[in-house]
Design a protein around this motif. Sequence first.
Motif, PDB file in Angstrom:
ATOM      1  N   ARG A   1       0.822  -1.193   0.000  1.00  0.00           N
ATOM      2  CA  ARG A   1       0.000   0.000   0.000  1.00  0.00           C
ATOM      3  C   ARG A   1       0.866   1.258   0.000  1.00  0.00           C
ATOM      4  O   ARG A   1       0.507   2.265  -0.611  1.00  0.00           O
ATOM      5  N   VAL A   2       2.017   1.184   0.687  1.00  0.00           N
ATOM      6  CA  VAL A   2       2.897   2.347   0.710  1.00  0.00           C
ATOM      7  C   VAL A   2       3.404   2.649  -0.700  1.00  0.00           C
ATOM      8  O   VAL A   2       3.436   3.801  -1.130  1.00  0.00           O
ATOM      9  N   ILE A   3       3.749   1.599  -1.439  1.00  0.00           N
ATOM     10  CA  ILE A   3       4.211   1.808  -2.816  1.00  0.00           C
ATOM     11  C   ILE A   3       3.070   2.382  -3.662  1.00  0.00           C
ATOM     12  O   ILE A   3       3.248   3.365  -4.390  1.00  0.00           O
TER      13      ILE A   3
ATOM     14  N   VAL B   1      11.009   2.680   1.795  1.00  0.00           N
ATOM     15  CA  VAL B   1      10.024   3.531   1.128  1.00  0.00           C
ATOM     16  C   VAL B   1       9.503   4.609   2.083  1.00  0.00           C
ATOM     17  O   VAL B   1       9.364   5.777   1.704  1.00  0.00           O
TER      18      VAL B   1
ATOM     19  N   THR C   1       0.474   4.028  -2.669  1.00  0.00           N
ATOM     20  CA  THR C   1       0.187   5.397  -2.247  1.00  0.00           C
ATOM     21  C   THR C   1       1.257   6.356  -2.759  1.00  0.00           C
ATOM     22  O   THR C   1       0.951   7.443  -3.238  1.00  0.00           O
TER      23      THR C   1
ATOM     24  N   ILE D   1       3.214   6.141  -5.411  1.00  0.00           N
ATOM     25  CA  ILE D   1       3.080   6.383  -6.851  1.00  0.00           C
ATOM     26  C   ILE D   1       1.772   7.126  -7.134  1.00  0.00           C
ATOM     27  O   ILE D   1       1.748   8.105  -7.886  1.00  0.00           O
ATOM     28  N   GLY D   2       0.692   6.675  -6.491  1.00  0.00           N
ATOM     29  CA  GLY D   2      -0.619   7.297  -6.709  1.00  0.00           C
ATOM     30  C   GLY D   2      -0.639   8.766  -6.318  1.00  0.00           C
ATOM     31  O   GLY D   2      -1.078   9.611  -7.091  1.00  0.00           O
TER      32      GLY D   2
ATOM     33  N   GLY E   1       9.593  -1.937   3.046  1.00  0.00           N
ATOM     34  CA  GLY E   1       8.623  -0.952   3.520  1.00  0.00           C
ATOM     35  C   GLY E   1       9.299   0.245   4.164  1.00  0.00           C
ATOM     36  O   GLY E   1       8.949   1.390   3.882  1.00  0.00           O
TER      37      GLY E   1
END
Lengths: 273, 273
Positions: free
Chosen positions: A124-126, A196, A128, A130-131, A193
């Motif tokens: 989810r961190v990735i 990031v 989020t 990128i998003g 994680g």
Amino acid sequence: MKMRNSKLLTRKDLLATFWRSFTAEWAWNYERQMNLGYAYSMVPALQKIYHHQKDQLIKAYQRHLEFFNVTPWLVTFPLGISIAMEEQNALNDDFDVATINDIKVALMGPLSGIGDSFFWGTLRVIATGIGTSLALQGNILGPLLFLLIFNVPAILARYYGLWIGYNIGSSFVEKIQKTGLMDKLSYGASVLGLAVVGAMVATMVTVKMPFKIGSGSDATSLQGIFDGIVPKILPLLFTLFIYWLDKKGWKAQWILLLIAGIGIAGAGLGILG
Amino acid sequence: MGSLIFTSIILALIAMLGNGEYFLGSSMLSRPLVMCTLTGLALGNVRQGIIIGASLELAFVGSFSIGASIPPEIISGSVLGTAFAIGQHNSTAVALTLGIPIASLVLIVKNLCFIFILPYFVHKADAYAAQGDGKKMGRMNLLGGFLAVNLPIGLVVGLSYLFGSSAVKALLAVIPAFIIKGLQVATGLLPAFGFAMLMKIMINKNNATFFILGFAIAVYMKVPVTGVAILGACLALILTGYSSFHGKKVVTQTSNDDNAAAKEDIDYEDEEF
């Protein structure tokens, strides 16, 4: 994925469990957490397994209404194991029924440990990262990529988790605990994680100090001084400060209020901008 | 008035779709990035919705349900915060100012539902299980989630927009400028809260280095978040031994150990999911 030979169930029965598992958190409750979703997902398989044994069926329903919780995208894995074990129970008279819930309970902790760190902390961190970086520019790809990056692996894990759980059954659990794979997986996920999160602290927390010391052309901003030590040290220190407050047992609402207060006071005094 | 009611209904439906995440495989639909985008779409300003979504997403990046914790009710915060901000032709700061208190308030409502409504369905499911009625037991899962959580959230959001937007407009008109400025500063600080919450879950003395590493790579080498994620993934694979050299060694004196190591590797591949 191929299904282990079964006397009682077909591929279609297991697919029904796959689809039903999407609702695992729908009726999440304080008392028994994921129990309704879990039992709901077990219904088609149980009805088939205990077709002519109503007393056994009732016991099985009650078994799966017990307390259960796991990272939702991995719920099909324990479901697959439970189905395999229920099937064994129906075929063998001397099967120890208690082990069905024992395995479920044993899986909750370690599986959630891996699952939470991988899905929440890493995937989810990735997604989020990128998003949001696209969305901050108003790009519609931001929310779309966010959903895709998260859900494609999540649905694959859900799908394959079911077959792996069903095929390997309970022996799987013993095996990965012995080989130490569980520890390795959660360590690897935390490495990724945290790297990031570190990068996000550097790029997404904004602390600006335009306040100037000295006068005329000699004036230097506080920002310049701090950036001279380590660039972005202010966001890093601020994040560690919040981390420390949380460790001290501060409640989330108070921390949020404090941050708003710091912003307003800082802007009012001209220190932050 | 007619269009206000219409908009309220649309926003209620958006909120219910957000909570529908838990019916649809915990698929992240409730995240601000998705909710604010849809709200922006409903109010005719998608771009602003996406941008607000990104800011709220960062503020709430640490709010998620792990284990038994219930995070602030981000759906209502996102939808109403965005709707009021866009209705006011106002900035992201307004959405945050309104979104965060709304999220905390609605969490109270949600908790009341969790405590007073949902248990009814949990116990009703027990009764149906005792009768061996799998169909009705499963229905308690579907109805419980809908009536105890989903519908209340939709109602709260719809009604707040219907009655609240004019009150919120009046409120915003009297807020002094330095407070708005201060909240903009706080918007930059808020992501630190989320990252601190993430660190709390993931960090220990074995992996804290990687947080610093991610930060340093982003600051000094100017690598974007995605790049750090790729580096982190490689690092995780190296450190857990997946990418180590396991080929045949020329020296064969400890062939037993080599075989054991090779076997372990094969196991990992089988068990990856």
